[in-house]
Design a protein around this motif. Structure first.
Motif, PDB file in Angstrom:
ATOM      1  N   VAL B  53       0.917  -1.373   0.113  1.00 21.13           N
ATOM      2  CA  VAL B  53       0.007   0.051  -0.079  1.00 21.13           C
ATOM      3  C   VAL B  53       0.752   1.420  -0.044  1.00 21.13           C
ATOM      4  CG1 VAL B  53      -1.790   1.538   1.428  1.00 21.13           C
ATOM      5  CG2 VAL B  53      -1.717  -1.132   1.201  1.00 21.13           C
ATOM      6  N   GLU B  54       1.967   1.215   0.919  1.00 15.00           N
ATOM      7  CA  GLU B  54       2.933   2.170   0.599  1.00 15.00           C
ATOM      8  C   GLU B  54       3.373   2.692  -0.627  1.00 15.00           C
ATOM      9  OE1 GLU B  54       5.000   2.179   5.236  1.00 15.00           O
ATOM     10  OE2 GLU B  54       6.372   1.906   3.325  1.00 15.00           O
ATOM     11  N   LYS B  55       3.639   1.480  -1.490  1.00 21.03           N
ATOM     12  CA  LYS B  55       4.105   1.752  -2.856  1.00 21.03           C
ATOM     13  C   LYS B  55       2.920   2.253  -3.564  1.00 21.03           C
ATOM     14  CE  LYS B  55       6.160   1.428  -6.685  1.00 21.03           C
ATOM     15  NZ  LYS B  55       7.059   2.435  -7.076  1.00 21.03           N
ATOM     16  N   LEU B  56       1.918   1.590  -3.659  1.00 21.76           N
ATOM     17  CA  LEU B  56       0.755   2.190  -4.491  1.00 21.76           C
ATOM     18  C   LEU B  56       0.579   3.830  -4.228  1.00 21.76           C
ATOM     19  CD1 LEU B  56      -1.548  -0.975  -4.652  1.00 21.76           C
ATOM     20  CD2 LEU B  56       0.116  -0.086  -6.385  1.00 21.76           C
ATOM     21  N   ALA B  57       0.305   4.047  -2.690  1.00 24.11           N
ATOM     22  CA  ALA B  57      -0.141   5.311  -2.318  1.00 24.11           C
ATOM     23  C   ALA B  57       0.968   6.207  -2.638  1.00 24.11           C
ATOM     24  CB  ALA B  57      -0.053   5.415  -0.975  1.00 24.11           C
ATOM     25  N   SER B  58       2.261   5.896  -3.138  1.00 24.68           N
ATOM     26  CA  SER B  58       3.353   6.853  -3.254  1.00 24.68           C
ATOM     27  C   SER B  58       3.527   7.193  -4.784  1.00 24.68           C
ATOM     28  CB  SER B  58       4.676   6.370  -2.779  1.00 24.68           C
ATOM     29  OG  SER B  58       5.267   5.032  -3.482  1.00 24.68           O
ATOM     30  N   LEU B  59       2.716   6.268  -5.467  1.00 24.61           N
ATOM     31  CA  LEU B  59       2.950   6.600  -7.230  1.00 24.61           C
ATOM     32  C   LEU B  59       2.606   7.867  -7.118  1.00 24.61           C
ATOM     33  CD1 LEU B  59       1.279   3.298  -8.268  1.00 24.61           C
ATOM     34  CD2 LEU B  59       3.699   3.888  -8.540  1.00 24.61           C
ATOM     35  N   PRO B  60       3.356   8.567  -8.400  1.00 24.94           N
ATOM     36  CA  PRO B  60       3.716   9.922  -8.598  1.00 24.94           C
ATOM     37  C   PRO B  60       2.595  10.524  -9.501  1.00 24.94           C
ATOM     38  CG  PRO B  60       5.325   8.966  -9.968  1.00 24.94           C
ATOM     39  CD  PRO B  60       4.428   7.838  -8.957  1.00 24.94           C
ATOM     40  N   PHE B  61       1.214  10.366  -9.067  1.00 20.01           N
ATOM     41  CA  PHE B  61       0.129  10.946  -9.651  1.00 20.01           C
ATOM     42  C   PHE B  61      -0.993  11.322  -8.998  1.00 20.01           C
ATOM     43  CE2 PHE B  61       0.569   6.399 -10.774  1.00 20.01           C
ATOM     44  CZ  PHE B  61      -0.773   5.972 -10.262  1.00 20.01           C
ATOM     45  N   GLN B  62      -1.750  12.317  -9.221  1.00 21.77           N
ATOM     46  CA  GLN B  62      -2.931  12.719  -8.398  1.00 21.77           C
ATOM     47  C   GLN B  62      -4.020  12.119  -8.903  1.00 21.77           C
ATOM     48  OE1 GLN B  62      -2.325  14.600  -5.736  1.00 21.77           O
ATOM     49  NE2 GLN B  62      -0.268  14.223  -6.462  1.00 21.77           N
ATOM     50  N   LYS B  63      -4.317  11.911 -10.059  1.00 23.33           N
ATOM     51  CA  LYS B  63      -5.686  11.366 -10.672  1.00 23.33           C
ATOM     52  C   LYS B  63      -5.168  10.124 -11.793  1.00 23.33           C
ATOM     53  CE  LYS B  63      -7.040  14.622 -13.118  1.00 23.33           C
ATOM     54  NZ  LYS B  63      -7.856  15.367 -14.048  1.00 23.33           N
ATOM     55  N   ILE B  64      -6.101   9.135 -11.783  1.00 29.08           N
ATOM     56  CA  ILE B  64      -5.622   7.772 -12.650  1.00 29.08           C
ATOM     57  C   ILE B  64      -7.151   7.463 -12.917  1.00 29.08           C
ATOM     58  CG2 ILE B  64      -5.185   6.367 -10.679  1.00 29.08           C
ATOM     59  CD1 ILE B  64      -3.214   5.028 -12.998  1.00 29.08           C
ATOM     60  N   ALA B  65      -7.032   6.995 -14.162  1.00 31.71           N
ATOM     61  CA  ALA B  65      -8.178   5.964 -14.776  1.00 31.71           C
ATOM     62  C   ALA B  65      -7.898   4.900 -15.463  1.00 31.71           C
ATOM     63  CB  ALA B  65      -9.153   7.042 -15.457  1.00 31.71           C
ATOM     64  N   HIS B  66      -8.301   3.668 -15.094  1.00 34.94           N
ATOM     65  CA  HIS B  66      -7.987   2.537 -15.887  1.00 34.94           C
ATOM     66  C   HIS B  66      -9.214   2.193 -16.542  1.00 34.94           C
ATOM     67  CE1 HIS B  66      -5.232   1.933 -12.319  1.00 34.94           C
ATOM     68  NE2 HIS B  66      -4.504   1.170 -13.025  1.00 34.94           N
ATOM     69  N   SER B  67      -8.934   1.834 -17.971  1.00 41.60           N
ATOM     70  CA  SER B  67     -10.009   0.877 -18.754  1.00 41.60           C
ATOM     71  C   SER B  67      -9.626  -0.326 -19.268  1.00 41.60           C
ATOM     72  CB  SER B  67     -10.627   1.825 -19.901  1.00 41.60           C
ATOM     73  OG  SER B  67      -9.889   1.755 -21.041  1.00 41.60           O
ATOM     74  N   ILE B  68     -10.351  -1.298 -18.911  1.00 38.67           N
ATOM     75  CA  ILE B  68      -9.863  -2.502 -18.945  1.00 38.67           C
ATOM     76  C   ILE B  68     -10.254  -3.106 -20.642  1.00 38.67           C
ATOM     77  CG2 ILE B  68     -10.469  -5.145 -18.634  1.00 38.67           C
ATOM     78  CD1 ILE B  68     -11.122  -3.951 -15.828  1.00 38.67           C
ATOM     79  N   THR B  69      -9.208  -3.772 -21.565  1.00 35.80           N
ATOM     80  CA  THR B  69      -9.469  -4.076 -22.732  1.00 35.80           C
ATOM     81  C   THR B  69     -10.059  -5.418 -22.713  1.00 35.80           C
ATOM     82  OG1 THR B  69      -7.619  -2.496 -23.313  1.00 35.80           O
ATOM     83  CG2 THR B  69      -8.312  -4.134 -24.894  1.00 35.80           C
ATOM     84  N   ALA B  70      -9.094  -6.380 -21.963  1.00 37.78           N
ATOM     85  CA  ALA B  70      -9.539  -7.794 -21.768  1.00 37.78           C
ATOM     86  C   ALA B  70      -9.069  -8.383 -20.597  1.00 37.78           C
ATOM     87  CB  ALA B  70      -8.708  -8.423 -23.078  1.00 37.78           C
ATOM     88  N   GLN B  71      -9.907  -9.217 -20.022  1.00 37.89           N
ATOM     89  CA  GLN B  71      -9.610  -9.863 -18.888  1.00 37.89           C
ATOM     90  C   GLN B  71      -9.948 -11.456 -19.036  1.00 37.89           C
ATOM     91  OE1 GLN B  71     -12.146  -9.341 -15.407  1.00 37.89           O
ATOM     92  NE2 GLN B  71     -13.143  -7.774 -16.584  1.00 37.89           N
ATOM     93  N   ASP B  72      -8.904 -12.110 -18.349  1.00 40.84           N
ATOM     94  CA  ASP B  72      -9.032 -13.733 -18.347  1.00 40.84           C
ATOM     95  C   ASP B  72      -8.901 -14.272 -16.988  1.00 40.84           C
ATOM     96  OD1 ASP B  72      -8.955 -14.062 -21.465  1.00 40.84           O
ATOM     97  OD2 ASP B  72      -6.990 -13.514 -21.093  1.00 40.84           O
ATOM     98  N   HIS B  73      -9.685 -15.351 -16.700  1.00 38.60           N
ATOM     99  CA  HIS B  73      -9.622 -15.911 -15.347  1.00 38.60           C
ATOM    100  C   HIS B  73      -9.601 -17.293 -15.790  1.00 38.60           C
ATOM    101  CE1 HIS B  73     -10.922 -11.846 -14.017  1.00 38.60           C
ATOM    102  NE2 HIS B  73     -11.850 -12.008 -14.947  1.00 38.60           N
ATOM    103  N   GLN B  74      -8.908 -18.112 -14.707  1.00 36.86           N
ATOM    104  CA  GLN B  74      -8.692 -19.578 -14.715  1.00 36.86           C
ATOM    105  C   GLN B  74      -8.639 -20.016 -13.237  1.00 36.86           C
ATOM    106  OE1 GLN B  74      -5.177 -20.677 -16.458  1.00 36.86           O
ATOM    107  NE2 GLN B  74      -5.932 -20.235 -18.586  1.00 36.86           N
ATOM    108  N   PRO B  75      -9.238 -20.940 -12.907  1.00 36.28           N
ATOM    109  CA  PRO B  75      -9.138 -21.948 -11.543  1.00 36.28           C
ATOM    110  C   PRO B  75      -7.561 -22.518 -11.648  1.00 36.28           C
ATOM    111  CG  PRO B  75     -10.327 -23.271 -12.860  1.00 36.28           C
ATOM    112  CD  PRO B  75     -10.142 -22.103 -13.923  1.00 36.28           C
ATOM    113  N   THR B  76      -7.057 -22.447 -10.454  1.00 39.24           N
ATOM    114  CA  THR B  76      -5.741 -23.171 -10.228  1.00 39.24           C
ATOM    115  C   THR B  76      -6.059 -24.401  -9.509  1.00 39.24           C
ATOM    116  OG1 THR B  76      -4.858 -22.427  -7.917  1.00 39.24           O
ATOM    117  CG2 THR B  76      -4.785 -20.804  -9.866  1.00 39.24           C
ATOM    118  N   PRO B  77      -5.112 -25.252  -9.676  1.00 38.51           N
ATOM    119  CA  PRO B  77      -5.150 -26.814  -8.662  1.00 38.51           C
ATOM    120  C   PRO B  77      -5.063 -26.487  -7.173  1.00 38.51           C
ATOM    121  CG  PRO B  77      -3.466 -26.892 -10.432  1.00 38.51           C
ATOM    122  CD  PRO B  77      -3.604 -25.171 -10.395  1.00 38.51           C
TER     123      PRO B  77
END
Lengths: 127, 127
Positions: B53-77
Motif C-alpha cells: 500500500v505504501e508503494k501504491l500510495a506513493s506513485l507520482p500522480f494525483q488522478k488515474i483512470a483505468h479502462s480494461i481491454t480484456a480480462q481472463d480468469h482460470q481456476p488453479t489446482p
C-alpha cells in the motif's frame, strides 16, 4: 529480497525453455502440461495436455520467433511460481506484434509443470 | 466449460473492485492484500500489505483512470484464481498508456484476497 531467489531461477529457466520449444517445435510442448492444466489463448479456453497441444500445434503459422521484453516471477502461498512475460513475436511474414503471457508453475513429483497459461496479443490494446 | 463459471464471476468482480478502488482512493487497497502478498510493480518487488500500500500510495500522480481491454480468469489446482488484465490507463495529463497486470486470488476465511500482483506498463514493449 536476495538476488536471484530460487523461484526466479526456476521461473526464468521455464520461460527460456518454453519459448525455445515453442519456436523450434511447439508440438513438443505437451511435456510441460498436465491433464489439469488450463490454457486461455486469446480468450478461448482449453483444458488438459492433449487439448492444449492440439490448439498450439494448430495455430496458423509455420515459423515463429518470440523475444522477451520483461519477465517477472513470484512465489505463491501454495509453493507455486507465478510468471508474467511481456514480449514481441514474429509469425511468418506478419508484422512484429506485442504479446503478454502468464504462467503458474507447480512442482509435481519433483518436476515443474505448467498448470495455468494465459496468452494475449497486445495488438488489441492498441488497435 | 459453461458460461460464467464461478471463478470467472469472482475474478471479474475482483478486477472491477480493484480498479474502482485504485482510481478513487488507492490508499484503501490494503483491504485486498495480506501480509504474505507479493507485488511486483514495474520489476520492483514488495511484500506484505503495508509495503504494497505504501508503494501504491506513493506513485507520482494525483488522478488515474483505468479502462480494461480484456480480462481472463482460470481456476488453479490449489483452488485459487489466476486473473490477467490488459488495459489502458491515463495518469494526470500524461498520454494514455497500455498496461498488463496479473493477480492470484485466494479464499482465506471466506474472503477472497490477492496473494500475488504483477504490473507492467506496455510502453516498454513498444518504445
Amino acid at each position: 529480497m536476495v538476488d536471484q531467489p530460487l523461484w526466479e531461477q526456476i521461473g526464468s529457466s521455464f520461460v527460456q525453455h518454453y519459448y525455445q520449444m515453442f519456436d523450434s517445435d511447439r508440438s513438443q510442448l505437451g511435456s510441460i502440461y498436465i491433464d489439469a492444466s488450463c490454457l486461455t489463448w486469446e480468450g478461448q479456453q482449453y483444458q488438459g495436455k492433449r487439448a492444449i497441444v492440439e490448439k498450439l500445434a494448430s495455430l496458423p503459422f509455420q515459423k515463429i520467433a518470440h523475444s522477451i521484453t520483461a519477465q517477472d516471477h513470484q512465489p505463491t502461498p501454495d509453493s507455486c511460481i507465478l510468471s508474467m512475460v511481456v514480449g514481441q513475436l514474429k509469425a511468418d511474414e506478419d508484422p512484429i506484434m506485442g504479446f503478454h503471457q502468464s504462467f503458474i508453475l507447480k512442482n509435481i513429483n519433483d518436476a515443474w509443470v505448467c498448470t495455468n497459461d494465459m496468452f494475449r496479443l497486445a495488438i488489441h490494446n492498441f488497435g
